[in-house]
Design an enzyme around this catalytic site. Structure first.
Site, PDB file in Angstrom:
ATOM      1  N   LYS A 123       0.835  -1.214   0.000  1.00 29.93           N
ATOM      2  CA  LYS A 123       0.000   0.000   0.000  1.00 29.93           C
ATOM      3  C   LYS A 123       0.869   1.264   0.000  1.00 29.93           C
ATOM      4  CE  LYS A 123      -2.084  -1.109   3.871  1.00 29.93           C
ATOM      5  NZ  LYS A 123      -1.559  -2.434   4.271  1.00 29.93           N
ATOM      6  N   ARG A 175      -9.476   0.806   8.502  1.00 25.96           N
ATOM      7  CA  ARG A 175      -9.028  -0.533   8.895  1.00 25.96           C
ATOM      8  C   ARG A 175     -10.085  -1.266   9.695  1.00 25.96           C
ATOM      9  NH1 ARG A 175      -3.229   0.388   8.486  1.00 25.96           N
ATOM     10  NH2 ARG A 175      -2.007  -1.471   8.888  1.00 25.96           N
ATOM     11  N   ARG A 232      11.990  -5.997   5.314  1.00 26.22           N
ATOM     12  CA  ARG A 232      11.973  -4.584   5.710  1.00 26.22           C
ATOM     13  C   ARG A 232      12.502  -4.426   7.141  1.00 26.22           C
ATOM     14  NH1 ARG A 232       6.452  -1.293   5.409  1.00 26.22           N
ATOM     15  NH2 ARG A 232       6.016  -2.552   7.244  1.00 26.22           N
ATOM     16  N   ARG A 251      12.197  -1.479  11.553  1.00 29.87           N
ATOM     17  CA  ARG A 251      10.921  -1.038  12.135  1.00 29.87           C
ATOM     18  C   ARG A 251      10.513  -1.984  13.259  1.00 29.87           C
ATOM     19  NH1 ARG A 251       5.868   0.535   8.269  1.00 29.87           N
ATOM     20  NH2 ARG A 251       4.686  -0.798   9.665  1.00 29.87           N
ATOM     21  N   ARG A 266      -0.214  -9.049  13.268  1.00 29.06           N
ATOM     22  CA  ARG A 266      -0.794  -8.041  12.371  1.00 29.06           C
ATOM     23  C   ARG A 266      -1.653  -8.719  11.304  1.00 29.06           C
ATOM     24  NH1 ARG A 266       4.660  -5.311  10.783  1.00 29.06           N
ATOM     25  NH2 ARG A 266       3.484  -4.124   9.244  1.00 29.06           N
TER      26      ARG A 266
HETATM   27  P1  B4P Z   1       4.092  -1.876   2.167  1.00 25.21           P
HETATM   28  O1  B4P Z   1       3.221  -3.024   1.815  1.00 25.21           O
HETATM   29  O2  B4P Z   1       4.095  -0.714   1.257  1.00 25.21           O
HETATM   30  O3  B4P Z   1       3.683  -1.607   3.643  1.00 25.21           O
HETATM   31  P2  B4P Z   1       2.205  -1.298   4.114  1.00 25.21           P
HETATM   32  O4  B4P Z   1       1.210  -2.307   3.616  1.00 25.21           O
HETATM   33  O5  B4P Z   1       1.930   0.131   3.742  1.00 25.21           O
HETATM   34  O6  B4P Z   1       2.437  -1.422   5.663  1.00 25.21           O
HETATM   35  P3  B4P Z   1       1.576  -1.830   6.914  1.00 25.21           P
HETATM   36  O7  B4P Z   1       0.157  -2.095   6.575  1.00 25.21           O
HETATM   37  O8  B4P Z   1       2.321  -2.928   7.572  1.00 25.21           O
HETATM   38  O9  B4P Z   1       1.770  -0.628   7.894  1.00 25.21           O
HETATM   39  P4  B4P Z   1       0.990   0.673   8.345  1.00 25.21           P
HETATM   40  O10 B4P Z   1       2.048   1.697   8.368  1.00 25.21           O
HETATM   41  O11 B4P Z   1      -0.248   0.978   7.554  1.00 25.21           O
HETATM   42  O12 B4P Z   1       5.572  -2.393   2.237  1.00 25.21           O
HETATM   43  C1  B4P Z   1       5.979  -3.588   2.827  1.00 25.21           C
HETATM   44  C2  B4P Z   1       7.319  -4.009   2.269  1.00 25.21           C
HETATM   45  O13 B4P Z   1       7.107  -4.726   1.043  1.00 25.21           O
HETATM   46  C3  B4P Z   1       8.265  -2.858   1.920  1.00 25.21           C
HETATM   47  O14 B4P Z   1       9.540  -3.161   2.410  1.00 25.21           O
HETATM   48  C4  B4P Z   1       8.254  -2.802   0.403  1.00 25.21           C
HETATM   49  O15 B4P Z   1       9.493  -2.377  -0.119  1.00 25.21           O
HETATM   50  C5  B4P Z   1       7.970  -4.246   0.024  1.00 25.21           C
HETATM   51  N1  B4P Z   1       7.254  -4.374  -1.244  1.00 25.21           N
HETATM   52  C6  B4P Z   1       6.229  -3.583  -1.681  1.00 25.21           C
HETATM   53  N2  B4P Z   1       5.800  -4.000  -2.886  1.00 25.21           N
HETATM   54  C7  B4P Z   1       6.568  -5.091  -3.232  1.00 25.21           C
HETATM   55  C8  B4P Z   1       6.593  -5.977  -4.353  1.00 25.21           C
HETATM   56  N3  B4P Z   1       5.768  -5.830  -5.392  1.00 25.21           N
HETATM   57  N4  B4P Z   1       7.485  -6.992  -4.326  1.00 25.21           N
HETATM   58  C9  B4P Z   1       8.341  -7.155  -3.294  1.00 25.21           C
HETATM   59  N5  B4P Z   1       8.375  -6.360  -2.207  1.00 25.21           N
HETATM   60  C10 B4P Z   1       7.489  -5.331  -2.172  1.00 25.21           C
HETATM   61  O16 B4P Z   1       0.499   0.291   9.848  1.00 25.21           O
HETATM   62  C11 B4P Z   1       1.372   0.047  10.926  1.00 25.21           C
HETATM   63  C12 B4P Z   1       0.586  -0.027  12.254  1.00 25.21           C
HETATM   64  O17 B4P Z   1      -0.046   1.254  12.546  1.00 25.21           O
HETATM   65  C13 B4P Z   1      -0.580  -1.017  12.323  1.00 25.21           C
HETATM   66  O18 B4P Z   1      -0.154  -2.345  12.656  1.00 25.21           O
HETATM   67  C14 B4P Z   1      -1.476  -0.378  13.430  1.00 25.21           C
HETATM   68  O19 B4P Z   1      -0.994  -0.673  14.737  1.00 25.21           O
HETATM   69  C15 B4P Z   1      -1.322   1.104  13.200  1.00 25.21           C
HETATM   70  N6  B4P Z   1      -2.378   1.678  12.317  1.00 25.21           N
HETATM   71  C16 B4P Z   1      -2.162   2.241  11.095  1.00 25.21           C
HETATM   72  N7  B4P Z   1      -3.329   2.653  10.561  1.00 25.21           N
HETATM   73  C17 B4P Z   1      -4.304   2.344  11.461  1.00 25.21           C
HETATM   74  C18 B4P Z   1      -5.719   2.495  11.461  1.00 25.21           C
HETATM   75  N8  B4P Z   1      -6.381   3.049  10.419  1.00 25.21           N
HETATM   76  N9  B4P Z   1      -6.427   2.048  12.531  1.00 25.21           N
HETATM   77  C19 B4P Z   1      -5.798   1.510  13.593  1.00 25.21           C
HETATM   78  N10 B4P Z   1      -4.449   1.318  13.662  1.00 25.21           N
HETATM   79  C20 B4P Z   1      -3.697   1.735  12.603  1.00 25.21           C
END
Ligand code: B4P
Length: 189
Positions: A14, A89, A128, A134, A145
């Site tokens: 995302k 979420r 990552r 992180r 998660r």
């Molecule tokens: P991404 O996949 O981009 O990470 P994300 O989904 O945005 O992260 P996530 O959902 O874990 O975290 P968030 O900050 O929202 O990247 C993951 C990895 O994959 C990266 O290293 C990237 O380089 C790699 N990658 C991407 N595409 C690729 C591909 N095609 N091939 C190979 N590798 C690839 O949330 C963190 C925490 O915040 C949650 O657990 C929660 O505690 C809190 N939180 C956030 N929003 C909330 C909400 N709305 N409500 C309640 N709690 C919330």
């Protein structure tokens, strides 16, 4: 205006795809994860409350998240459109977003869901964790998660599906290939 929700489990890409969509379409980014990490880094009261919740891989309360979003949208009403990354979420967050958009005379155009197998999610997040250190990218927290996603977040997909707004996308492959799939959906709207 173009308002998008980018959806998917942790590690589905995302954040990665949001950056590219923002560049192409000039949208304003709303990443609740980034917003919470900024509060944590600044050691605000909210950040201190969120710290242990995030380290366990649980969800921060709907009340805090909805308050953060409301403040940011209200200060950004001149935007070309918004991309929501990691929000809503829970179904309560999805309902709150609809209420807020109704008040502002706006609507969500589409929710695009990145679909990725569980083992691939774990591999990406472990990598990552090694590269960026992180605190929530360790195996126990990653598994929690994913469990929290299945229990509390996956139902949000149904919320948008019943409103005819959900579009699933294969989230495996190169970053550019996935980006082209997302652009194909947006160009066909
Ligand atoms: P991404 O996949 O981009 O990470 P994300 O989904 O945005 O992260 P996530 O959902 O874990 O975290 P968030 O900050 O929202 O990247 C993951 C990895 O994959 C990266 O290293 C990237 O380089 C790699 N990658 C991407 N595409 C690729 C591909 N095609 N091939 C190979 N590798 C690839 O949330 C963190 C925490 O915040 C949650 O657990 C929660 O505690 C809190 N939180 C956030 N929003 C909330 C909400 N709305 N409500 C309640 N709690 C919330």
């Amino acid at each position: 205006m173009l308002n998008i929700v980018l959806f998917g489990p942790p590690g589905s890409g995302k954040g990665t795809q949001s950056e590219k969509l923002i560049e192409k379409f000039g949208l304003t980014h709303f990443s609740t994860g980034d917003m919470l990490r900024a509060e944590l880094a600044a050691e605000t009261e909210l950040g201190l409350k969120a710290k242990s919740i995030m380290e366990r891989g649980e969800l921060v309360s709907d009340e805090i998240i909805i308050g953060m979003i409301r403040n940011k949208i209200s200060g950004d009403s001149g935007s070309k459109g918004f991309i929501f990354d990691g929000f809503p979420r829970t179904v309560a967050q999805a309902e709150a977003l609809d209420d807020l958009f109704d008040e502002l005379g706006m609507k969500i155009d589409v929710m695009m869901g990145l679909e990725v197998e569980e083992q691939e999610l774990i591999n990406r997040l472990l990598k990552r964790g090694q590269d960026q250190g992180r605190a929530d990218d360790n195996l126990d927290t990653i598994k929690n998660r994913i469990r929290v996603y299945q229990e509390q977040t996956a139902p949000v997909m149904g919320y948008y599906e019943t409103r005819g707004k959900y579009r699933g996308v294969n989230g495996t492959g190169s970053i550019d290939d996935i980006f082209n799939r997302l652009c194909g959906i947006l160009e066909g709207l």
